[in-house]
Scaffold this active site. Sequence first.
Site, PDB file in Angstrom:
ATOM      1  N   SER A  23     -17.158  19.890  20.180  1.00 55.08           N
ATOM      2  CA  SER A  23     -15.864  19.213  20.088  1.00 55.08           C
ATOM      3  C   SER A  23     -15.920  17.987  19.171  1.00 55.08           C
ATOM      4  O   SER A  23     -16.867  17.197  19.222  1.00 55.08           O
ATOM      5  CB  SER A  23     -15.426  18.782  21.479  1.00 55.08           C
ATOM      6  OG  SER A  23     -14.188  18.119  21.413  1.00 55.08           O
ATOM      7  N   GLY A  48     -11.226  16.879  20.666  1.00 58.45           N
ATOM      8  CA  GLY A  48     -10.786  16.289  21.933  1.00 58.45           C
ATOM      9  C   GLY A  48      -9.297  15.964  21.943  1.00 58.45           C
ATOM     10  O   GLY A  48      -8.788  15.353  21.004  1.00 58.45           O
ATOM     11  N   CYS A 139     -14.933   8.875  29.130  1.00 55.79           N
ATOM     12  CA  CYS A 139     -13.696   8.164  28.807  1.00 55.79           C
ATOM     13  C   CYS A 139     -13.510   7.032  29.795  1.00 55.79           C
ATOM     14  O   CYS A 139     -13.846   7.175  30.969  1.00 55.79           O
ATOM     15  CB  CYS A 139     -12.483   9.067  28.972  1.00 55.79           C
ATOM     16  SG  CYS A 139     -12.644  10.617  28.171  1.00 55.79           S
ATOM     17  N   LYS A 175     -18.127  17.864  30.705  1.00 54.80           N
ATOM     18  CA  LYS A 175     -19.050  17.382  29.676  1.00 54.80           C
ATOM     19  C   LYS A 175     -19.608  16.021  30.068  1.00 54.80           C
ATOM     20  O   LYS A 175     -18.871  15.029  30.155  1.00 54.80           O
ATOM     21  CB  LYS A 175     -18.336  17.297  28.335  1.00 54.80           C
ATOM     22  CG  LYS A 175     -19.267  16.887  27.209  1.00 54.80           C
ATOM     23  CD  LYS A 175     -18.683  17.245  25.886  1.00 54.80           C
ATOM     24  CE  LYS A 175     -19.565  16.802  24.748  1.00 54.80           C
ATOM     25  NZ  LYS A 175     -18.983  17.150  23.464  1.00 54.80           N
ATOM     26  N   ASN A 202     -23.084  14.422  25.471  1.00 52.32           N
ATOM     27  CA  ASN A 202     -22.189  13.725  24.573  1.00 52.32           C
ATOM     28  C   ASN A 202     -23.032  12.711  23.787  1.00 52.32           C
ATOM     29  O   ASN A 202     -24.255  12.698  23.902  1.00 52.32           O
ATOM     30  CB  ASN A 202     -21.074  13.045  25.375  1.00 52.32           C
ATOM     31  CG  ASN A 202     -19.781  12.974  24.582  1.00 52.32           C
ATOM     32  OD1 ASN A 202     -19.792  12.642  23.399  1.00 52.32           O
ATOM     33  ND2 ASN A 202     -18.665  13.279  25.227  1.00 52.32           N
ATOM     34  N   THR A 276     -22.927  17.719  14.733  1.00 51.65           N
ATOM     35  CA  THR A 276     -23.167  16.912  13.535  1.00 51.65           C
ATOM     36  C   THR A 276     -23.730  17.720  12.365  1.00 51.65           C
ATOM     37  O   THR A 276     -23.416  17.430  11.206  1.00 51.65           O
ATOM     38  CB  THR A 276     -24.105  15.740  13.909  1.00 51.65           C
ATOM     39  OG1 THR A 276     -23.458  14.986  14.938  1.00 51.65           O
ATOM     40  CG2 THR A 276     -24.382  14.837  12.732  1.00 51.65           C
TER      41      THR A 276
HETATM   42  C1  LIG Z   1     -17.356  12.633  14.781  1.00 51.05           C
HETATM   43  C2  LIG Z   1     -17.577  13.122  16.187  1.00 51.05           C
HETATM   44  C3  LIG Z   1     -16.476  13.305  17.032  1.00 51.05           C
HETATM   45  C4  LIG Z   1     -16.654  13.731  18.343  1.00 51.05           C
HETATM   46  N1  LIG Z   1     -15.565  13.927  19.150  1.00 51.05           N
HETATM   47  C5  LIG Z   1     -15.722  14.411  20.417  1.00 51.05           C
HETATM   48  C6  LIG Z   1     -14.595  14.675  21.252  1.00 51.05           C
HETATM   49  O1  LIG Z   1     -13.441  14.521  20.838  1.00 51.05           O
HETATM   50  N2  LIG Z   1     -14.822  15.105  22.524  1.00 51.05           N
HETATM   51  C7  LIG Z   1     -16.093  15.311  23.001  1.00 51.05           C
HETATM   52  O2  LIG Z   1     -16.252  15.732  24.160  1.00 51.05           O
HETATM   53  N3  LIG Z   1     -17.179  15.101  22.219  1.00 51.05           N
HETATM   54  C8  LIG Z   1     -17.019  14.659  20.952  1.00 51.05           C
HETATM   55  N4  LIG Z   1     -18.136  14.445  20.153  1.00 51.05           N
HETATM   56  C9  LIG Z   1     -19.480  14.740  20.683  1.00 51.05           C
HETATM   57  C10 LIG Z   1     -19.991  16.109  20.232  1.00 51.05           C
HETATM   58  O3  LIG Z   1     -19.159  17.147  20.690  1.00 51.05           O
HETATM   59  C11 LIG Z   1     -21.437  16.356  20.739  1.00 51.05           C
HETATM   60  O4  LIG Z   1     -21.457  16.290  22.132  1.00 51.05           O
HETATM   61  C12 LIG Z   1     -22.438  15.342  20.194  1.00 51.05           C
HETATM   62  O5  LIG Z   1     -22.114  14.956  18.879  1.00 51.05           O
HETATM   63  C13 LIG Z   1     -23.882  15.839  20.215  1.00 51.05           C
HETATM   64  O6  LIG Z   1     -24.041  17.008  19.439  1.00 51.05           O
HETATM   65  P1  LIG Z   1     -24.544  16.984  17.879  1.00 51.05           P
HETATM   66  O7  LIG Z   1     -25.737  16.110  17.816  1.00 51.05           O
HETATM   67  O8  LIG Z   1     -24.789  18.420  17.538  1.00 51.05           O
HETATM   68  O9  LIG Z   1     -23.385  16.419  17.106  1.00 51.05           O
HETATM   69  C14 LIG Z   1     -17.964  14.006  18.830  1.00 51.05           C
HETATM   70  C15 LIG Z   1     -19.063  13.832  17.963  1.00 51.05           C
HETATM   71  C16 LIG Z   1     -18.892  13.412  16.665  1.00 51.05           C
HETATM   72  C17 LIG Z   1     -20.084  13.263  15.769  1.00 51.05           C
END
Ligand SMILES: Cc1cc2nc3c(=O)[nH]c(=O)nc-3n(C[C@H](O)[C@H](O)[C@H](O)COP(=O)(O)O)c2cc1C
Length: 314
Positions: A23, A48, A139, A175, A202, A276
């Site tokens: 997300s 989100g 949140c 989450k 997260n 990411t």
């Molecule tokens: C730019 C950005 C926006 C994100 N927005 C959300 C979100 O809206 N809701 C949510 O549950 N997690 C959000 N996340 C968290 C990611 O879904 C994920 O849990 C976290 O980045 C770890 O995974 P990764 O290292 O593969 O990015 C966001 C992450 C990034 C980098």
Amino acid sequence: MPDVNMQVELAGVTLKNPVVVASGTFGFGREYSQFYDLGELGGICAKGLTLHPRNGNPAPRIAETPMGILNSVGLENPGVDAFIKEELPFLRGEGLPYKKRFETKIIANISGNTPEEYGIMCEKLAEAGVDMIEVNISCPNVKAGGLAYGTRPELAAEVTETAKKHAGGVPVMVKLSPNVTDITEIARAVEGAGADALSLINTLRGMRIDVNTRRPVLKMNTGGLSGPAVLPVAVRMVWEAAQAVKLPILGMGGVSKGTDAAQLMLAGASAVAVGTALFADPFAPLKVRDELAGLAARQGLASVSELTGGVRPW
Ligand SMILES: Cc1cc2nc3c(=O)[nH]c(=O)nc-3n(C[C@H](O)[C@H](O)[C@H](O)COP(=O)(O)O)c2cc1C
């Protein structure tokens, strides 16, 4: 190499392969749909959503870090109603000359200021027909003075219970925030409150400072760390949560390769999300899927799901 069955189950939902997109890193899929058929993905965790539209935080809100990024995007989104009206039909392939263009599972991700807001969003999304609802509890709880739901077992349980009550049978995946001392405490509380699955992790709270201006690099001062740097934390937390509860787990945090995904599955995840890594390579989830299939085949597995929980701790 023999074919490996890539299908997995997550809270009763069948994913064609265990790789979904995380997300907030995939928008609502429109940009990525220019690169490949979104039906290649096991599932899509949509950006989100909040009850009302949000502009998010002021820029700069993304900064690079060694093997990762910090973000303080702040849930910029068009609101749950606009998602249902404009984005969900796109993800469902409606209006296209051929129906169901994207054969994948749609997971809506929601954030609320109060348990009531989570409940209202669940009702709307369940009626709209998403495949799963991912409840983001990282949140601030407005009523409890901004304390994040995900850091207190009783608050996490309250949100889970409300979400479940209003989700009309659509599976609810909660989450978890990694910014806690004991992830198992929150995992157990959420399980006890009726969650169907967990997703974790997260982002981890972090900060970078420009030594010349002495200003934090992000306008919000702090942000959430993600990317390869957080993988070992994610593996550890998935492993701990998997031992504490019976719920299926969607593991994420720093996945950019098949072996990263395999680590999370061995630690106990049924499926994994790529976030990411998408910013450097939009094809990352497909690469992870193919590498995972190759790894499972080399290990002689009939099904990739055999990896789940397969770690052999010392
Ligand atoms: C730019 C950005 C926006 C994100 N927005 C959300 C979100 O809206 N809701 C949510 O549950 N997690 C959000 N996340 C968290 C990611 O879904 C994920 O849990 C976290 O980045 C770890 O995974 P990764 O290292 O593969 O990015 C966001 C992450 C990034 C980098």
